[in-house]
Motif scaffolding. Sequence first.
Motif, mmCIF file in Angstrom:
data_model
loop_
_atom_site.group_PDB
_atom_site.id
_atom_site.type_symbol
_atom_site.label_atom_id
_atom_site.label_comp_id
_atom_site.label_asym_id
_atom_site.label_seq_id
_atom_site.Cartn_x
_atom_site.Cartn_y
_atom_site.Cartn_z
ATOM 1 N N SER A 208 0.839 -1.191 0.000
ATOM 2 C CA SER A 208 0.000 0.000 0.000
ATOM 3 C C SER A 208 0.879 1.248 0.000
ATOM 4 O O SER A 208 1.991 1.258 0.504
ATOM 5 C CB SER A 208 -0.916 -0.006 1.219
ATOM 6 O OG SER A 208 -0.154 -0.046 2.409
ATOM 7 N N GLY A 209 0.351 2.327 -0.552
ATOM 8 C CA GLY A 209 1.091 3.575 -0.603
ATOM 9 C C GLY A 209 2.088 3.618 -1.740
ATOM 10 O O GLY A 209 2.012 2.856 -2.698
ATOM 11 N N ILE A 210 3.046 4.540 -1.627
ATOM 12 C CA ILE A 210 4.043 4.749 -2.682
ATOM 13 C C ILE A 210 5.104 3.661 -2.607
ATOM 14 O O ILE A 210 5.654 3.382 -1.539
ATOM 15 C CB ILE A 210 4.700 6.135 -2.520
ATOM 16 C CG1 ILE A 210 3.633 7.238 -2.566
ATOM 17 C CG2 ILE A 210 5.737 6.369 -3.603
ATOM 18 C CD1 ILE A 210 4.149 8.607 -2.182
ATOM 19 N N ALA A 215 9.401 6.164 -5.455
ATOM 20 C CA ALA A 215 9.212 7.383 -4.657
ATOM 21 C C ALA A 215 10.205 8.474 -5.055
ATOM 22 O O ALA A 215 11.369 8.195 -5.347
ATOM 23 C CB ALA A 215 9.358 7.068 -3.179
ATOM 24 N N GLU A 216 9.735 9.715 -5.053
ATOM 25 C CA GLU A 216 10.609 10.860 -5.315
ATOM 26 C C GLU A 216 11.242 11.375 -4.032
ATOM 27 O O GLU A 216 12.263 12.066 -4.072
ATOM 28 C CB GLU A 216 9.823 11.978 -5.994
ATOM 29 C CG GLU A 216 9.354 11.625 -7.413
ATOM 30 C CD GLU A 216 8.754 12.805 -8.121
ATOM 31 O OE1 GLU A 216 8.392 13.796 -7.451
ATOM 32 O OE2 GLU A 216 8.643 12.742 -9.360
ATOM 33 N N GLY A 242 5.257 13.858 0.882
ATOM 34 C CA GLY A 242 4.619 13.122 -0.213
ATOM 35 C C GLY A 242 5.482 11.966 -0.673
ATOM 36 O O GLY A 242 5.483 11.613 -1.853
ATOM 37 N N GLY A 243 6.216 11.366 0.266
ATOM 38 C CA GLY A 243 7.111 10.267 -0.079
ATOM 39 C C GLY A 243 6.812 9.017 0.729
ATOM 40 O O GLY A 243 5.688 8.791 1.174
ATOM 41 N N THR A 244 7.859 8.219 0.952
ATOM 42 C CA THR A 244 7.690 6.977 1.703
ATOM 43 C C THR A 244 8.925 6.730 2.561
ATOM 44 O O THR A 244 9.932 7.435 2.449
ATOM 45 C CB THR A 244 7.448 5.788 0.748
ATOM 46 O OG1 THR A 244 7.024 4.648 1.492
ATOM 47 C CG2 THR A 244 8.715 5.426 -0.030
ATOM 48 N N VAL A 245 8.842 5.699 3.412
ATOM 49 C CA VAL A 245 9.910 5.394 4.368
ATOM 50 C C VAL A 245 10.713 4.181 3.910
ATOM 51 O O VAL A 245 10.153 3.212 3.399
ATOM 52 C CB VAL A 245 9.316 5.124 5.770
ATOM 53 C CG1 VAL A 245 10.385 4.613 6.726
ATOM 54 C CG2 VAL A 245 8.685 6.396 6.323
ATOM 55 N N GLY A 246 12.024 4.268 4.078
ATOM 56 C CA GLY A 246 12.920 3.149 3.808
ATOM 57 C C GLY A 246 13.677 2.790 5.072
ATOM 58 O O GLY A 246 13.436 3.355 6.144
ATOM 59 N N ALA A 247 14.597 1.846 4.939
ATOM 60 C CA ALA A 247 15.358 1.412 6.114
ATOM 61 C C ALA A 247 16.691 0.827 5.688
ATOM 62 O O ALA A 247 16.857 0.352 4.561
ATOM 63 C CB ALA A 247 14.560 0.374 6.907
ATOM 64 N N SER A 248 17.642 0.853 6.634
ATOM 65 C CA SER A 248 18.919 0.193 6.407
ATOM 66 C C SER A 248 18.771 -1.287 6.760
ATOM 67 O O SER A 248 17.772 -1.704 7.353
ATOM 68 C CB SER A 248 20.005 0.823 7.279
ATOM 69 O OG SER A 248 19.767 0.508 8.641
ATOM 70 N N ARG A 249 19.772 -2.075 6.420
ATOM 71 C CA ARG A 249 19.725 -3.497 6.743
ATOM 72 C C ARG A 249 19.686 -3.718 8.254
ATOM 73 O O ARG A 249 19.004 -4.626 8.740
ATOM 74 C CB ARG A 249 20.930 -4.213 6.134
ATOM 75 C CG ARG A 249 20.953 -5.700 6.465
ATOM 76 C CD ARG A 249 22.024 -6.440 5.719
ATOM 77 N NE ARG A 249 22.032 -7.845 6.093
ATOM 78 C CZ ARG A 249 22.784 -8.776 5.516
ATOM 79 N NH1 ARG A 249 23.581 -8.446 4.515
ATOM 80 N NH2 ARG A 249 22.725 -10.025 5.921
ATOM 81 N N ALA A 250 20.384 -2.874 8.995
ATOM 82 C CA ALA A 250 20.414 -3.027 10.449
ATOM 83 C C ALA A 250 19.010 -2.891 11.030
ATOM 84 O O ALA A 250 18.616 -3.646 11.927
ATOM 85 C CB ALA A 250 21.343 -1.987 11.074
ATOM 86 N N ALA A 251 18.238 -1.936 10.516
ATOM 87 C CA ALA A 251 16.872 -1.733 11.005
ATOM 88 C C ALA A 251 15.970 -2.898 10.618
ATOM 89 O O ALA A 251 15.089 -3.291 11.393
ATOM 90 C CB ALA A 251 16.312 -0.424 10.457
ATOM 91 N N VAL A 252 16.185 -3.443 9.441
ATOM 92 C CA VAL A 252 15.386 -4.587 8.986
ATOM 93 C C VAL A 252 15.749 -5.833 9.786
ATOM 94 O O VAL A 252 14.877 -6.578 10.242
ATOM 95 C CB VAL A 252 15.590 -4.830 7.474
ATOM 96 C CG1 VAL A 252 14.942 -6.141 7.031
ATOM 97 C CG2 VAL A 252 15.014 -3.662 6.674
ATOM 98 N N ASP A 253 17.046 -6.072 9.973
ATOM 99 C CA ASP A 253 17.494 -7.241 10.737
ATOM 100 C C ASP A 253 16.989 -7.193 12.179
ATOM 101 O O ASP A 253 16.749 -8.238 12.806
ATOM 102 C CB ASP A 253 19.021 -7.337 10.730
ATOM 103 C CG ASP A 253 19.571 -7.787 9.382
ATOM 104 O OD1 ASP A 253 18.772 -8.234 8.538
ATOM 105 O OD2 ASP A 253 20.798 -7.677 9.171
ATOM 106 N N ALA A 254 16.810 -5.972 12.702
ATOM 107 C CA ALA A 254 16.322 -5.823 14.071
ATOM 108 C C ALA A 254 14.808 -6.036 14.158
ATOM 109 O O ALA A 254 14.252 -6.079 15.252
ATOM 110 C CB ALA A 254 16.675 -4.435 14.606
ATOM 111 N N GLY A 255 14.163 -6.155 12.996
ATOM 112 C CA GLY A 255 12.725 -6.382 12.979
ATOM 113 C C GLY A 255 11.899 -5.115 13.073
ATOM 114 O O GLY A 255 10.684 -5.167 13.262
#
Length: 338
Positions: A208-210, A215-216, A242-255
């Motif tokens: 859902s979302g952008i 995303a710009e 008017g954009g979206t959120v991303g993450a680094s691998r560390a944030a993803v690995d931390a759940g």
Amino acid sequence: MNFEQYKDVWVFIECFQGQPKDVGFELLGQGRKLADGLNQKLCAVVIGNNIKNAVKEANYYGADKIYVVQGEEYSNYSSDAYGNAFLKLCEKYNPNTILIGATIKGRELGSKIAVSLRTGLTADCTALSVETDTKNVVWERPAFGGNLYAQILCSDTRPQMGTVRPGAFKKPEKNVNNNAQIIEENIRMDTNDILTKVVDFIKSTEESGIKLEEAEYIVSGGRGMKNAENFKILNELADVLGGTVGASRAAVDAGWMPQSKQVGQTGKTVTPKIYIACGISGAVQHLAGMSSSDTIIAINKDPSAPIFEVADYGLVGDIFEIIPEIIKEIRSAKNIYE
């Protein structure tokens, strides 16, 4: 070896339910540079059903020729049907170079074609060029965990093939006056010979979302966000932009964030207008996925963080003090102009 019978640079235009994916058009821009370097034509390959719009867009994005294969059996992607059609095109026209998006479908299709044609395939490329003397394509991709970049040649066989990360390149400018040659090929396949059937599509709630790669404006968080709850403030900033959120691998690995939001070598490659890195140190693996952004803004309390070396603007300080002020200023500016 003599490869004179192999001509042109082909780009696969991936579609979903008849609508083209951006990665095909991104590759047409790079394909044009390769085609010019090889003094050959740039060709798009469109396979599917109800793909009139995809063919039109491939023309606007600069293809010299467009090979079109249509039929009900191509309504949904399958490696059996698409692979058969693509191979028959290759056997008839002998392409010199083939570019395919490094998507789930593209990786499967590229592998099938390369094995069938007994040629090489370089996966997940992030840069392309042509050797002036040999006319070999130089396929560049991250290696050894992103700590260096490998340059790979396919000197002994043709076609030269590679999959390229979505978002690694920007789409070229549209040219509505382009007049590509449309070549329709009647390649059919009995549906009984298609071993994999699509029963239904279930949309993920994460879609859902952008989309991250489209995303710009992207606001990404890393280890410095401390926990999943704190990503709410990044969502708020992304919303006002008017954009979206991303993450680094560390944030993803931390759940803290889903893998679909990961930016970097093992995640997605993005090229937004503005990329805001919040609490991200700037490991080379992360930089591989966002360093081509138009403008990079880094916010980190560590003034020696490597992210500042690639940032256009850097803010040293507490994320949780700086971001609310940025949100406040953006909202204030919007109120003035509304």
